[in-house]
Enzyme design. Structure first.
Site, PDB file in Angstrom:
ATOM      1  N   ASP A   1       0.828  -1.212   0.000  1.00 51.23           N
ATOM      2  CA  ASP A   1       0.000   0.000   0.000  1.00 51.23           C
ATOM      3  C   ASP A   1       0.858   1.256   0.000  1.00 51.23           C
ATOM      4  OD1 ASP A   1       1.011  -0.248   2.535  1.00 51.23           O
ATOM      5  OD2 ASP A   1      -0.894   0.076   3.567  1.00 51.23           O
TER       6      ASP A   1
ATOM      7  N   LYS B   1       5.157  28.415  15.558  1.00 48.93           N
ATOM      8  CA  LYS B   1       4.747  27.606  14.410  1.00 48.93           C
ATOM      9  C   LYS B   1       5.924  26.833  13.789  1.00 48.93           C
ATOM     10  CE  LYS B   1       0.935  30.742  13.332  1.00 48.93           C
ATOM     11  NZ  LYS B   1       0.309  31.634  12.325  1.00 48.93           N
TER      12      LYS B   1
END
Length: 254
Positions: free
Chosen positions: A105, A156
């Site tokens: 996958d 951030k």
């Protein structure tokens, strides 16, 4: 060279697409991901691939009717119950040499043959292919000491992690640590090996790697493949090789 592709999962996070189609046959820009993987392995020089199947196994076998090409032999091993990412290896004959084991996958442009060469050179019991993933934090990150005083403040930040790419090279000796039956996952097997003093190496993938576990991840992989098929299938290749019939064998176990 030999490889094992683990293709037995149900792909629940990809529902409803996987209600009718097993995850390894989910198309990436029109080509089933499993066919892309087998094409890559054949072009990297692998001559034998064992497929561990479970959910809708008959559809996977029927999708190519045998082998991808005359140069790639396939055999099938049926899981009667979900066995995890390492448990299916107990169904296979003992490894004779270093063997590539990977999930079905994912989309990557890793050089599989180079990974095996690096593994053998390292003399490790196992090598894990790793992908560097960056995560952007939308808030300021604060760190405190034991007395509650702020010791760091980052606005951030982008955090970077190495995640398992679902691709491994294993030595035959490692399988002695695998339970003879039942579910067992690769992290547990590798942790057990480390606890017994075995050397486990990590190899960072320098190129591209995509998990296709969710619809969003599938879309990203499809966009990357559509933009540059040659990066994954080889320059000059327009399609995967897995479209014909060839030699194959089937073994049922659980």
């Amino acid at each position: 060279m030999k490889a094992v592709v683990l293709a037995g999962g149900e792909g629940r996070r990809l529902r409803p697409a996987t209600l009718a189609t097993p995850k390894p046959l989910i198309p990436i820009d029109g080509i089933p991901i499993l066919h892309i993987i087998l094409t890559q392995l054949e072009r990297a020089g692998f001559t034998h691939v064992s497929l561990s199947l479970g959910y809708r196994a008959h559809m996977i076998k029927a999708s190519f009717g045998g082998s991808c090409s005359p140069d790639l032999e396939l055999d099938f091993f049926q899981e009667e119950e979900p066995l995890g990412t390492a448990g299916p290896l107990a169904l296979l004959p003992p490894f004779e040499d270093s063997t590539l084991v990977m999930n079905a996958d994912l989309l990557t442009d890793i050089d599989f043959a180079d990974l095996v060469r690096r593994h053998k050179k390292s003399q490790a019991a196992a090598t894990v292919a790793l992908s560097r993933q960056d995560i952007d934090i939308a808030h300021g990150v604060v760190e405190l000491d034991e007395e509650g005083r702020v010791t760091d403040f980052r606005e951030k930040p982008r955090l970077s992690y190495l995640v398992s790419g679902g691709i491994y090279v294993l030595e035959p000796s490692l399988l002695r640590l695998l339970p003879p039956r039942g579910r067992h996952d690769m992290p547990a097997l590798l942790d057990r090996a480390r606890a017994e003093g075995e050397r486990i190496e990590g190899h960072v993938i320098e190129g591209d790697w995509h998990d296709i576990g969710t619809p969003e991840q599938l879309d990203l992989a499809a966009a990357a493949f559509r933009a540059d098929r040659g990066r994954y299938l080889g320059r000059g290749a327009a399609a995967a090789l897995c479209a014909g019939s060839g030699a194959s064998q089937e073994v049922v176990g659980g």
